[in-house]
Motif scaffolding. Structure first.
Motif, PDB file in Angstrom:
ATOM      1  N   ASP A  35       1.026  -1.312  -0.062  1.00  0.00           N
ATOM      2  CA  ASP A  35       0.007  -0.855  -0.176  1.00  0.00           C
ATOM      3  C   ASP A  35       0.875   0.960  -0.505  1.00  0.00           C
ATOM      4  OD1 ASP A  35       1.064  -0.778   2.366  1.00  0.00           O
ATOM      5  OD2 ASP A  35      -0.462   0.475   3.224  1.00  0.00           O
ATOM      6  N   TYR A  36       1.764   1.174  -0.254  1.00  0.00           N
ATOM      7  CA  TYR A  36       3.390   2.293   0.239  1.00  0.00           C
ATOM      8  C   TYR A  36       2.812   3.130  -1.419  1.00  0.00           C
ATOM      9  CZ  TYR A  36       7.434   5.307   0.404  1.00  0.00           C
ATOM     10  OH  TYR A  36       8.396   5.338   0.511  1.00  0.00           O
ATOM     11  N   TRP A  37       3.125   4.620  -1.794  1.00  0.00           N
ATOM     12  CA  TRP A  37       3.534   4.936  -2.601  1.00  0.00           C
ATOM     13  C   TRP A  37       4.679   5.379  -3.116  1.00  0.00           C
ATOM     14  CZ3 TRP A  37       1.998   5.787  -7.869  1.00  0.00           C
ATOM     15  CH2 TRP A  37       2.620   6.400  -8.269  1.00  0.00           C
ATOM     16  N   PRO A  38       5.874   4.550  -3.342  1.00  0.00           N
ATOM     17  CA  PRO A  38       6.603   4.979  -3.915  1.00  0.00           C
ATOM     18  C   PRO A  38       7.307   6.499  -3.877  1.00  0.00           C
ATOM     19  CG  PRO A  38       6.645   4.160  -5.549  1.00  0.00           C
ATOM     20  CD  PRO A  38       5.637   3.918  -4.873  1.00  0.00           C
ATOM     21  N   ASN A  39       8.828   6.604  -3.661  1.00  0.00           N
ATOM     22  CA  ASN A  39       8.899   8.216  -3.649  1.00  0.00           C
ATOM     23  C   ASN A  39      10.744   8.070  -3.083  1.00  0.00           C
ATOM     24  OD1 ASN A  39       9.757  11.442  -2.955  1.00  0.00           O
ATOM     25  ND2 ASN A  39       7.867  11.278  -3.020  1.00  0.00           N
ATOM     26  N   SER A  40      11.228   9.135  -3.597  1.00  0.00           N
ATOM     27  CA  SER A  40      12.424   8.550  -3.874  1.00  0.00           C
ATOM     28  C   SER A  40      13.287   9.899  -2.762  1.00  0.00           C
ATOM     29  CB  SER A  40      13.537   8.900  -5.243  1.00  0.00           C
ATOM     30  OG  SER A  40      13.077   7.898  -6.030  1.00  0.00           O
ATOM     31  N   ASP A  41      12.705  10.417  -2.374  1.00  0.00           N
ATOM     32  CA  ASP A  41      12.813  10.889  -1.379  1.00  0.00           C
ATOM     33  C   ASP A  41      13.342  10.380  -0.005  1.00  0.00           C
ATOM     34  OD1 ASP A  41      14.124  13.027   0.654  1.00  0.00           O
ATOM     35  OD2 ASP A  41      11.900  14.100   0.417  1.00  0.00           O
ATOM     36  N   PHE A  42      13.953  10.354   0.982  1.00  0.00           N
ATOM     37  CA  PHE A  42      14.728   9.333   1.608  1.00  0.00           C
ATOM     38  C   PHE A  42      13.730   9.459   3.098  1.00  0.00           C
ATOM     39  CE2 PHE A  42      17.696  12.847   1.897  1.00  0.00           C
ATOM     40  CZ  PHE A  42      17.750  13.156   3.380  1.00  0.00           C
ATOM     41  N   VAL A  71      12.309   4.642   3.617  1.00  0.00           N
ATOM     42  CA  VAL A  71      13.624   3.905   4.162  1.00  0.00           C
ATOM     43  C   VAL A  71      13.837   5.042   4.936  1.00  0.00           C
ATOM     44  CG1 VAL A  71      15.011   2.858   2.231  1.00  0.00           C
ATOM     45  CG2 VAL A  71      14.859   5.641   2.499  1.00  0.00           C
ATOM     46  N   SER A  72      13.635   5.724   5.921  1.00  0.00           N
ATOM     47  CA  SER A  72      13.877   7.189   6.816  1.00  0.00           C
ATOM     48  C   SER A  72      13.524   6.522   8.051  1.00  0.00           C
ATOM     49  CB  SER A  72      12.383   7.764   5.973  1.00  0.00           C
ATOM     50  OG  SER A  72      10.919   7.171   7.294  1.00  0.00           O
ATOM     51  N   ALA A  73      13.535   5.508   8.743  1.00  0.00           N
ATOM     52  CA  ALA A  73      13.287   4.452   9.619  1.00  0.00           C
ATOM     53  C   ALA A  73      14.889   4.530  10.102  1.00  0.00           C
ATOM     54  CB  ALA A  73      12.181   3.725  10.419  1.00  0.00           C
TER      55      ALA A  73
END
Length: 379
Positions: free
Chosen positions: A34-41, A91-93
């Protein structure tokens, strides 16, 4: 006098490139449905995805095995990082802990600190924030006013940090504080400390962005106690430490790939028969990506050799931020307006609303250009 700025040609070795197919297979299987991909980390936060990365050995890849690391090369880490960003993975975690908090502790921290914090980072279970910037100081990092006063067994910290990414979710923050003197003393008397973000005397206040989201925060320390065991390095050595840390923060592919998803969706929307103007724009943007990538890989080679490429990293970030801001502005003029649910329109809107933050995190343009000018002997 010119101080030796260099971007020696470097290429990713075969053993690093061999990882690429493995990472892509992992992403095809493990990306949240259910995640919309975004290249901003900064954008995607998934504790479960981060733990799965940890299980694969893709956090703390270059760190010693004694703290759970993989003792792999900076080149191998570069490939994993690049693929995660290109795919827009959440990946922000673990991002800040893996990119700079861990390396800082490995370089300046005690063995006890390394044993206490780093295995959890490698497993994807312990997350860190950066405690550098402060309100009312602009980009002048040396003027920090957060004060740490010596007490029995440690320090009492009072002051405020701002632009602290994910502090409302993370476990710890490495704060740059003043242990002696005043802001007028500039680089003297600064110290770094690990502070528990859930500890007594710590308040985290959200800073909402224009998109209605929340990743930045203001962190207030009110007589917060920090034990001597959580001082990183020597008291008073904070400026040297924090400037070395910025080399890790500024040089990676996240400094030019934060808007990459927009480029991907633009190429897909254009299809196989682009107009001459669209073809020219694709070529222009691709040339920027390829050049910045070569510069970033050169910095990875310097890190692999144990160097501290602070000036080169600042140049990568400065040029990368310019590119990240330029990309969405150009592509939106090259296609007719599309429905909001279209992948290109969705990616474009998301990036346009978050792009103002690109030039805040890791140092503003003015600060970066000052670093570069000093490195070139121009000031």
């Amino acid at each position: 006098m010119f101080s030796g700025l260099t971007f020696a040609p470097a290429r990713l070795p075969d053993e690093a490139e061999a990882l690429r197919a493995e990472v892509r297979a992992f992403l095809a299987d493990q990306m949240p449905a259910d995640y919309w991909p975004n290249s901003d980390f900064n954008e995607g936060h998934s504790p479960e995805f981060t733990r799965r990365l940890g299980m694969r050995g893709w956090i703390g890849m270059t760190w010693p095995k004694a703290v759970g690391g993989g003792e792999r090369t900076f080149f191998e880490r570069y490939v994993v990082t690049e693929e995660l960003l290109a795919a827009g993975a959440p990946v922000s975690a673990h991002w800040i802990a893996d990119r700079q908090s861990g390396p800082l502790l490995l370089r300046f921290g005690t063995e006890e600190q390394q044993r206490r914090y780093l295995p959890g980072v490698v497993r994807g279970e312990t997350w860190f924030s950066i405690g550098m910037s402060e309100p009312n100081t602009g980009s002048d990092l040396a003027s920090v006013a957060t004060k740490a006063t010596r007490v029995k067994g440690g320090w009492r910290v009072s002051g405020t940090k701002i632009w602290t990414t994910d502090a409302h979710r993370n476990h710890y923050i490495i704060a740059l504080v003043r242990t002696e003197g005043t802001p007028a003393d500039r680089h003297a008397g600064l110290t770094q400390m690990v502070v528990d973000l859930k500890g007594e005397g710590v308040t985290v206040r959200p800073i909402a962005n224009i998109a209605g989201g929340h990743d930045f925060n203001e962190v207030v320390f009110d007589e917060c106690f920090v034990a001597d065991a959580d001082v990183v390095g020597e008291p008073g050595n904070g400026w040297q430490q924090v400037t070395s840390e910025l080399g890790y923060e500024r040089s990676g592919p996240e400094r030019f790939l934060s808007a990459f998803r927009v480029f991907v969706e633009f190429v897909r929307a254009v299809g196989t028969a682009p107009s001459p103007e669209q073809s020219a724009l694709i070529g222009r943007l691709a040339s920027h990506v390829m050049t910045l990538r070569k510069m970033s890989i050169s910095v990875a080679a310097m890190l692999q050799e144990g160097a501290n490429p602070g000036v080169e990293a600042a140049l990568v970030k400065s040029l990368g931020n310019d590119f990240e801001k330029m990309l969405p502005e150009l592509v939106r003029l090259a296609l007719p307006q599309m429905p909001p649910e279209h992948p290109f329109a969705r990616s474009l809107a998301q990036t346009l609303m978050h792009s103002p933050s690109f030039t805040i995190r890791g140092g503003t343009r003015e600060i970066l250009r000052g670093v570069i000018a000093r490195g070139l002997g121009l000031r």
